[in-house]
Design a protein around this motif. Sequence first.
Motif, PDB file in Angstrom:
ATOM      1  N   LYS A  26      30.835  30.192  45.736  1.00  0.00           N
ATOM      2  CA  LYS A  26      31.692  30.323  44.598  1.00  0.00           C
ATOM      3  C   LYS A  26      32.400  29.168  44.326  1.00  0.00           C
ATOM      4  CE  LYS A  26      31.454  35.045  43.116  1.00  0.00           C
ATOM      5  NZ  LYS A  26      31.359  35.470  41.978  1.00  0.00           N
ATOM      6  N   TYR A 132      30.546  31.512  34.772  1.00  0.00           N
ATOM      7  CA  TYR A 132      30.639  30.093  35.371  1.00  0.00           C
ATOM      8  C   TYR A 132      29.387  29.346  34.873  1.00  0.00           C
ATOM      9  CZ  TYR A 132      33.797  32.522  38.734  1.00  0.00           C
ATOM     10  OH  TYR A 132      34.670  33.167  39.447  1.00  0.00           O
ATOM     11  N   HIS A 183      43.395  30.796  43.250  1.00  0.00           N
ATOM     12  CA  HIS A 183      43.976  30.704  41.593  1.00  0.00           C
ATOM     13  C   HIS A 183      45.316  30.608  41.588  1.00  0.00           C
ATOM     14  CE1 HIS A 183      44.530  31.969  37.274  1.00  0.00           C
ATOM     15  NE2 HIS A 183      45.741  32.869  37.793  1.00  0.00           N
ATOM     16  N   ARG A 197      38.649  38.999  34.765  1.00  0.00           N
ATOM     17  CA  ARG A 197      38.030  37.591  34.789  1.00  0.00           C
ATOM     18  C   ARG A 197      37.024  37.351  35.806  1.00  0.00           C
ATOM     19  NH1 ARG A 197      43.374  34.061  33.334  1.00  0.00           N
ATOM     20  NH2 ARG A 197      43.625  34.575  31.240  1.00  0.00           N
ATOM     21  N   GLU A 198      37.527  37.708  37.264  1.00  0.00           N
ATOM     22  CA  GLU A 198      36.798  37.194  38.371  1.00  0.00           C
ATOM     23  C   GLU A 198      35.524  38.404  38.410  1.00  0.00           C
ATOM     24  OE1 GLU A 198      36.785  34.490  40.056  1.00  0.00           O
ATOM     25  OE2 GLU A 198      38.577  33.918  38.818  1.00  0.00           O
ATOM     26  N   TYR A 199      35.800  39.628  38.288  1.00  0.00           N
ATOM     27  CA  TYR A 199      34.977  40.743  38.614  1.00  0.00           C
ATOM     28  C   TYR A 199      34.338  41.422  37.540  1.00  0.00           C
ATOM     29  CZ  TYR A 199      37.566  40.096  43.044  1.00  0.00           C
ATOM     30  OH  TYR A 199      38.289  39.343  43.993  1.00  0.00           O
ATOM     31  N   VAL A 228      41.588  34.507  46.152  1.00  0.00           N
ATOM     32  CA  VAL A 228      40.735  35.579  45.365  1.00  0.00           C
ATOM     33  C   VAL A 228      39.374  35.922  46.019  1.00  0.00           C
ATOM     34  CG1 VAL A 228      39.670  36.073  43.092  1.00  0.00           C
ATOM     35  CG2 VAL A 228      41.593  34.684  43.186  1.00  0.00           C
ATOM     36  N   ALA A 230      35.755  36.604  46.983  1.00  0.00           N
ATOM     37  CA  ALA A 230      34.587  36.601  46.460  1.00  0.00           C
ATOM     38  C   ALA A 230      33.595  37.765  46.779  1.00  0.00           C
ATOM     39  CB  ALA A 230      34.018  35.307  46.714  1.00  0.00           C
TER      40      ALA A 230
END
Length: 239
Positions: A26, A132, A183, A197-199, A228, A230
């Motif tokens: 990540k 990303y 973050h 946003r991340e997942y 955060v 991953a």
Amino acid sequence: MSPAVRPGRALAQLVLMEPPATVGAKPGGRIAQLDLQFNPASLRLQKTTEWRRSPSRMAEESALPEFVGSGPRTLSLEVFLDATATHDNSVERAVDKLMKACVPTPASLGRKKPASPWVRFEWGTARTTSFYGVVTSLSATYSLFDVDGKPLRATCALSIEEASVDAQGQNPTSGARTARSTHTVVAGDSLPLLAWREYGDAAAWREIAEANDIDDPLALVPGTELVVPALRGAGAEEE
């Protein structure tokens, strides 16, 4: 471009992150967050596929195409900059910030593996355009100048090519923590928003809360650095 953002309207932003240290990992922590002065008037999302076809000896027949693979998504957008109402009265500084997405980061140079930042375009709860990627092209067109030649307005066209193939909307609880990123909290952040946003799932905020020992997901202090987790899916693919 659209007019100035009205109160209450989601503001688009570009997030620059440290590129992964190893292939398949990540991205690292945030390097910068560029809040766009004006929301884009349009977004162009493109994805390609590659097919292979063997020549046919019969003029009336056409060989069946063979699927080779799917290309990455590419997001193209224009960023409008207007410095006529700002204190520095120049758009050059804003353009320089965008240009940082095209040069290797100091950390990657230190690892002797030069790489430009990974970029993520974020706009409210949009998902198909938030992934990303890396900036593959960036151009700035100046359209208004001061009496001394200082540029006052600019339109920057950039293309972001997908760099990660993580499944969107995957249930993070079905995976395992295999890596971590960080973050830095900014004004307006919340754990549900960060989880979205991340997942791709706002309900997964508990994963981040547990990793940081947070009791109140809405009470975040700007400047705080969060871990955060991953998550990688280990269950069956979604139907």
